[in-house]
Write a protein that holds these residues in place. Structure first.
Motif, PDB file in Angstrom:
ATOM      1  N   ALA A  59     -25.579  47.145  21.133  1.00  0.00           N
ATOM      2  CA  ALA A  59     -26.742  46.251  21.101  1.00  0.00           C
ATOM      3  C   ALA A  59     -26.585  45.132  20.078  1.00  0.00           C
ATOM      4  CB  ALA A  59     -28.002  47.059  20.806  1.00  0.00           C
ATOM      5  N   GLN A  60     -25.765  45.348  19.051  1.00  0.00           N
ATOM      6  CA  GLN A  60     -25.554  44.325  18.032  1.00  0.00           C
ATOM      7  C   GLN A  60     -24.721  43.153  18.547  1.00  0.00           C
ATOM      8  OE1 GLN A  60     -23.788  46.516  14.810  1.00  0.00           O
ATOM      9  NE2 GLN A  60     -25.721  47.408  14.135  1.00  0.00           N
ATOM     10  N   LEU A  61     -23.983  43.369  19.623  1.00  0.00           N
ATOM     11  CA  LEU A  61     -23.084  42.338  20.140  1.00  0.00           C
ATOM     12  C   LEU A  61     -23.751  41.393  21.124  1.00  0.00           C
ATOM     13  CD1 LEU A  61     -19.943  44.605  20.599  1.00  0.00           C
ATOM     14  CD2 LEU A  61     -20.295  42.862  18.841  1.00  0.00           C
ATOM     15  N   ALA A  62     -24.774  41.861  21.815  1.00  0.00           N
ATOM     16  CA  ALA A  62     -25.485  41.018  22.788  1.00  0.00           C
ATOM     17  C   ALA A  62     -26.788  41.708  23.170  1.00  0.00           C
ATOM     18  CB  ALA A  62     -24.628  40.780  24.027  1.00  0.00           C
ATOM     19  N   PRO A  63     -27.828  40.938  23.498  1.00  0.00           N
ATOM     20  CA  PRO A  63     -29.082  41.556  23.930  1.00  0.00           C
ATOM     21  C   PRO A  63     -28.918  42.245  25.288  1.00  0.00           C
ATOM     22  CG  PRO A  63     -29.163  39.183  24.238  1.00  0.00           C
ATOM     23  CD  PRO A  63     -27.901  39.468  23.473  1.00  0.00           C
ATOM     24  N   GLY A  64     -29.710  43.270  25.504  1.00  0.00           N
ATOM     25  CA  GLY A  64     -29.662  44.006  26.759  1.00  0.00           C
ATOM     26  C   GLY A  64     -30.843  43.682  27.653  1.00  0.00           C
ATOM     27  N   VAL A  65     -30.613  43.761  28.955  1.00  0.00           N
ATOM     28  CA  VAL A  65     -31.659  43.559  29.964  1.00  0.00           C
ATOM     29  C   VAL A  65     -31.639  44.766  30.889  1.00  0.00           C
ATOM     30  CG1 VAL A  65     -32.341  42.220  31.991  1.00  0.00           C
ATOM     31  CG2 VAL A  65     -31.625  41.040  29.900  1.00  0.00           C
ATOM     32  N   GLY A  66     -32.809  45.353  31.132  1.00  0.00           N
ATOM     33  CA  GLY A  66     -32.895  46.522  31.994  1.00  0.00           C
ATOM     34  C   GLY A  66     -33.751  46.275  33.223  1.00  0.00           C
ATOM     35  N   ILE A  67     -33.215  46.651  34.387  1.00  0.00           N
ATOM     36  CA  ILE A  67     -33.961  46.592  35.651  1.00  0.00           C
ATOM     37  C   ILE A  67     -34.237  48.029  36.071  1.00  0.00           C
ATOM     38  CG2 ILE A  67     -33.905  45.940  38.087  1.00  0.00           C
ATOM     39  CD1 ILE A  67     -34.184  43.572  36.208  1.00  0.00           C
ATOM     40  N   SER A  68     -35.508  48.381  36.227  1.00  0.00           N
ATOM     41  CA  SER A  68     -35.870  49.763  36.508  1.00  0.00           C
ATOM     42  C   SER A  68     -35.615  50.154  37.959  1.00  0.00           C
ATOM     43  CB  SER A  68     -37.345  50.004  36.184  1.00  0.00           C
ATOM     44  OG  SER A  68     -37.688  51.355  36.440  1.00  0.00           O
ATOM     45  N   VAL A  69     -35.028  51.343  38.121  1.00  0.00           N
ATOM     46  CA  VAL A  69     -34.871  51.955  39.440  1.00  0.00           C
ATOM     47  C   VAL A  69     -35.487  53.352  39.367  1.00  0.00           C
ATOM     48  CG1 VAL A  69     -32.863  50.646  40.199  1.00  0.00           C
ATOM     49  CG2 VAL A  69     -32.514  52.666  38.779  1.00  0.00           C
ATOM     50  N   TYR A  70     -36.590  53.434  38.667  1.00  0.00           N
ATOM     51  CA  TYR A  70     -37.229  54.717  38.387  1.00  0.00           C
ATOM     52  C   TYR A  70     -38.674  54.734  38.858  1.00  0.00           C
ATOM     53  CZ  TYR A  70     -39.369  58.409  35.475  1.00  0.00           C
ATOM     54  OH  TYR A  70     -40.059  59.490  35.027  1.00  0.00           O
ATOM     55  N   ASP A  71     -38.991  55.703  39.719  1.00  0.00           N
ATOM     56  CA  ASP A  71     -40.369  55.958  40.129  1.00  0.00           C
ATOM     57  C   ASP A  71     -41.054  54.727  40.719  1.00  0.00           C
ATOM     58  OD1 ASP A  71     -42.586  57.470  40.596  1.00  0.00           O
ATOM     59  OD2 ASP A  71     -43.346  57.415  38.543  1.00  0.00           O
ATOM     60  N   ARG A  72     -40.390  54.100  41.647  1.00  0.00           N
ATOM     61  CA  ARG A  72     -40.932  52.950  42.366  1.00  0.00           C
ATOM     62  C   ARG A  72     -40.183  52.829  43.681  1.00  0.00           C
ATOM     63  NH1 ARG A  72     -40.510  48.842  38.022  1.00  0.00           N
ATOM     64  NH2 ARG A  72     -41.039  50.723  36.886  1.00  0.00           N
ATOM     65  N   GLN A  73     -40.594  51.903  44.505  1.00  0.00           N
ATOM     66  CA  GLN A  73     -39.928  51.737  45.794  1.00  0.00           C
ATOM     67  C   GLN A  73     -38.808  50.703  45.723  1.00  0.00           C
ATOM     68  OE1 GLN A  73     -42.642  51.209  49.092  1.00  0.00           O
ATOM     69  NE2 GLN A  73     -44.076  52.721  48.281  1.00  0.00           N
ATOM     70  N   LEU A  74     -37.895  50.843  46.652  1.00  0.00           N
ATOM     71  CA  LEU A  74     -36.713  49.983  46.719  1.00  0.00           C
ATOM     72  C   LEU A  74     -37.067  48.509  46.694  1.00  0.00           C
ATOM     73  CD1 LEU A  74     -33.637  49.636  47.213  1.00  0.00           C
ATOM     74  CD2 LEU A  74     -34.108  49.904  49.656  1.00  0.00           C
ATOM     75  N   THR A  75     -38.114  48.129  47.413  1.00  0.00           N
ATOM     76  CA  THR A  75     -38.474  46.711  47.510  1.00  0.00           C
ATOM     77  C   THR A  75     -38.821  46.100  46.159  1.00  0.00           C
ATOM     78  OG1 THR A  75     -40.643  47.532  48.201  1.00  0.00           O
ATOM     79  CG2 THR A  75     -39.205  46.660  49.914  1.00  0.00           C
ATOM     80  N   GLN A  76     -39.423  46.888  45.282  1.00  0.00           N
ATOM     81  CA  GLN A  76     -39.796  46.356  43.967  1.00  0.00           C
ATOM     82  C   GLN A  76     -38.549  46.085  43.132  1.00  0.00           C
ATOM     83  OE1 GLN A  76     -42.569  48.748  41.724  1.00  0.00           O
ATOM     84  NE2 GLN A  76     -42.515  47.374  39.961  1.00  0.00           N
ATOM     85  N   SER A  77     -37.596  47.027  43.148  1.00  0.00           N
ATOM     86  CA  SER A  77     -36.364  46.821  42.384  1.00  0.00           C
ATOM     87  C   SER A  77     -35.547  45.674  42.969  1.00  0.00           C
ATOM     88  CB  SER A  77     -35.544  48.116  42.363  1.00  0.00           C
ATOM     89  OG  SER A  77     -36.232  49.126  41.659  1.00  0.00           O
ATOM     90  N   LEU A  78     -35.565  45.536  44.275  1.00  0.00           N
ATOM     91  CA  LEU A  78     -34.883  44.404  44.910  1.00  0.00           C
ATOM     92  C   LEU A  78     -35.494  43.085  44.454  1.00  0.00           C
ATOM     93  CD1 LEU A  78     -34.353  45.578  48.606  1.00  0.00           C
ATOM     94  CD2 LEU A  78     -32.571  44.730  47.069  1.00  0.00           C
ATOM     95  N   GLN A  79     -36.808  43.046  44.400  1.00  0.00           N
ATOM     96  CA  GLN A  79     -37.486  41.827  43.960  1.00  0.00           C
ATOM     97  C   GLN A  79     -37.116  41.476  42.529  1.00  0.00           C
ATOM     98  OE1 GLN A  79     -41.761  42.056  43.225  1.00  0.00           O
ATOM     99  NE2 GLN A  79     -42.041  40.054  44.186  1.00  0.00           N
ATOM    100  N   ARG A  80     -37.080  42.479  41.670  1.00  0.00           N
ATOM    101  CA  ARG A  80     -36.769  42.220  40.275  1.00  0.00           C
ATOM    102  C   ARG A  80     -35.318  41.755  40.092  1.00  0.00           C
ATOM    103  NH1 ARG A  80     -39.009  40.657  36.721  1.00  0.00           N
ATOM    104  NH2 ARG A  80     -38.594  42.088  35.000  1.00  0.00           N
ATOM    105  N   MET A  81     -34.401  42.342  40.847  1.00  0.00           N
ATOM    106  CA  MET A  81     -33.011  41.886  40.761  1.00  0.00           C
ATOM    107  C   MET A  81     -32.884  40.456  41.268  1.00  0.00           C
ATOM    108  SD  MET A  81     -30.018  42.659  39.683  1.00  0.00           S
ATOM    109  CE  MET A  81     -30.036  44.450  39.508  1.00  0.00           C
ATOM    110  N   GLY A  82     -33.640  40.123  42.291  1.00  0.00           N
ATOM    111  CA  GLY A  82     -33.637  38.759  42.793  1.00  0.00           C
ATOM    112  C   GLY A  82     -34.160  37.772  41.766  1.00  0.00           C
ATOM    113  N   GLN A  83     -35.204  38.152  41.048  1.00  0.00           N
ATOM    114  CA  GLN A  83     -35.748  37.299  39.998  1.00  0.00           C
ATOM    115  C   GLN A  83     -34.738  37.097  38.880  1.00  0.00           C
ATOM    116  OE1 GLN A  83     -39.311  39.446  39.008  1.00  0.00           O
ATOM    117  NE2 GLN A  83     -40.527  38.528  40.658  1.00  0.00           N
ATOM    118  N   LEU A  84     -34.038  38.176  38.531  1.00  0.00           N
ATOM    119  CA  LEU A  84     -33.012  38.072  37.497  1.00  0.00           C
ATOM    120  C   LEU A  84     -31.887  37.149  37.949  1.00  0.00           C
ATOM    121  CD1 LEU A  84     -31.650  38.910  34.857  1.00  0.00           C
ATOM    122  CD2 LEU A  84     -30.785  40.945  36.043  1.00  0.00           C
TER     123      LEU A  84
END
Length: 348
Positions: free
Chosen positions: A160-185
């Motif tokens: 974490a000291q070398l670069a900031p981290g970004v997390g996209i959740s694939v937990y307790d939600r539907q596929l479409t929501q994670s797809l949307q978030r990856m698209g936004q990223l």
């Protein structure tokens, strides 16, 4: 779980070993996404030469002076970004199989053009990572604690000291929501989400979802089980927590659901069965984990497996418990199951 990680019997380790069975307006009607989107994505639009910010699914906003150029990502994330026209510089996670070929989670990426920081669970070469001068590290998250997938717990602070981290959740939600978030990223990183390749893929995904919904409605009595195989155990996934199974359930697929008491032993994801008890649940179709860390159906030699009605009827298909989050790669997840339902006979 597979012997390579048998010593790391935490829920996170079990998931990594192959147990995370944990994939438009018409899609919005497919089911409840539970309102767990940590960021709208509206703040992520950035010119390629201007400052960049992105609010990830931990609620953390990463801000940089310019759009990241040196991106290091979990392999599946790198594969999704590649489908949107974003090339990562380095990856960590299952990238090469033992024979040197691209792992299933690498998608269409040319793995010869990325630096592999680590290929298996627990591997993360910090020196090699630092040499890439990373601007950002991106991974998925399989729990609600903000833990970045495949980033080793013991070295996460140094990383974490070398670069900031970004997390996209694939937990307790539907596929479409994670797809949307990856698209936004991806869009924030410079992807053209209006490109024909992207819009065509999204249309194919919507069509595949409609096909699966219709197939499930036509065959409501066909029972589908999500499984994963190791040398000693067979794992049956429940629909809760897994993005693909939650979505399939919302589309009407009749899925085997282990009781909560059985899943509680491994964090609510799945039930562990001995091979002698692999016939505990009646299933007409079995979806099997396609990850390289698991035993594939053709290589299962257990007599109890071969006696299962779905196996004898050749009604076994593949499943990707860690879907590559691009519309293009998620289309086959829907079409494979839809086709299986359309052809399935009641055998259990």
């Amino acid at each position: 779980m597979p012997h390579a990680r048998a010593s790391h019997l935490t829920r996170r380790g079990l998931l990594a070993a192959g147990g995370a069975l944990g994939l438009g307006a018409s899609l919005a009607a497919c089911g409840d996404d539970k309102g767990k989107d940590a960021g709208s994505g509206t703040e992520t639009a950035a010119a390629k030469s201007g400052p960049w910010s992105f609010k990830d699914d931990r609620g953390t906003t990463v801000k940089l002076d310019k759009v990241p150029a040196n991106i290091v990502a979990f392999t599946g994330v790198g594969a999704a970004l590649y489908d949107y026209g974003i090339q990562v510089k380095g990856v960590f996670g299952p990238t090469r199989t033992t024979d040197g070929k691209p792992d299933v989670q690498a998608g269409d990426m040319d793995i010869s053009k990325v630096t592999v920081i680590g290929n298996t669970w627990g591997q993360f070469n910090i020196e090699k990572y630092a040499s890439l001068a990373p601007d950002v590290l991106i991974s998925t998250m399989f729990d609600g604690t903000g833990t970045l997938w495949y980033v080793p717990e013991e070295s996460k602070k140094k990383i974490a000291q070398l670069a900031p981290g970004v997390g996209i959740s694939v937990y307790d939600r539907q596929l479409t929501q994670s797809l949307q978030r990856m698209g936004q990223l991806a869009e924030s990183l410079g992807a053209d989400m209006n490109a024909a390749k992207v819009t065509d893929a999204k249309k194919r995904f919507e069509d595949a979802a409609a096909r699966l919904r219709a197939a499930a409605k036509a065959k409501p009595d066909i029972k589908v089980m999500a499984g994963s195989a190791s040398d000693q155990l067979f794992y049956v996934s429940g629909t809760n927590l897994s993005i693909d199974l939650e979505y399939f359930k919302a589309l009407g697929v009749n899925l085997v659901e282990p009781p909560e008491s059985a899943k509680a032993k491994v964090g609510g994801w799945y039930e562990s069965l001995s091979w002698e008890n692999v016939d505990k649940y009646k299933a007409d179709i079995i979806m099997m984990d396609d990850r390289s860390s698991t035993i594939q159906p053709a290589d299962i030699t257990k007599a109890t497996w071969k006696k299962l009605p779905a196996v004898r009827a050749d009604q076994v298909i593949s499943r990707s418990p860690e879907p590559i989050l691009s519309y293009d790669k998620c289309v086959p997840l829907l079409t494979t199951l839809a086709e299986a339902l359309e052809k399935a006979k009641k055998v259990a």
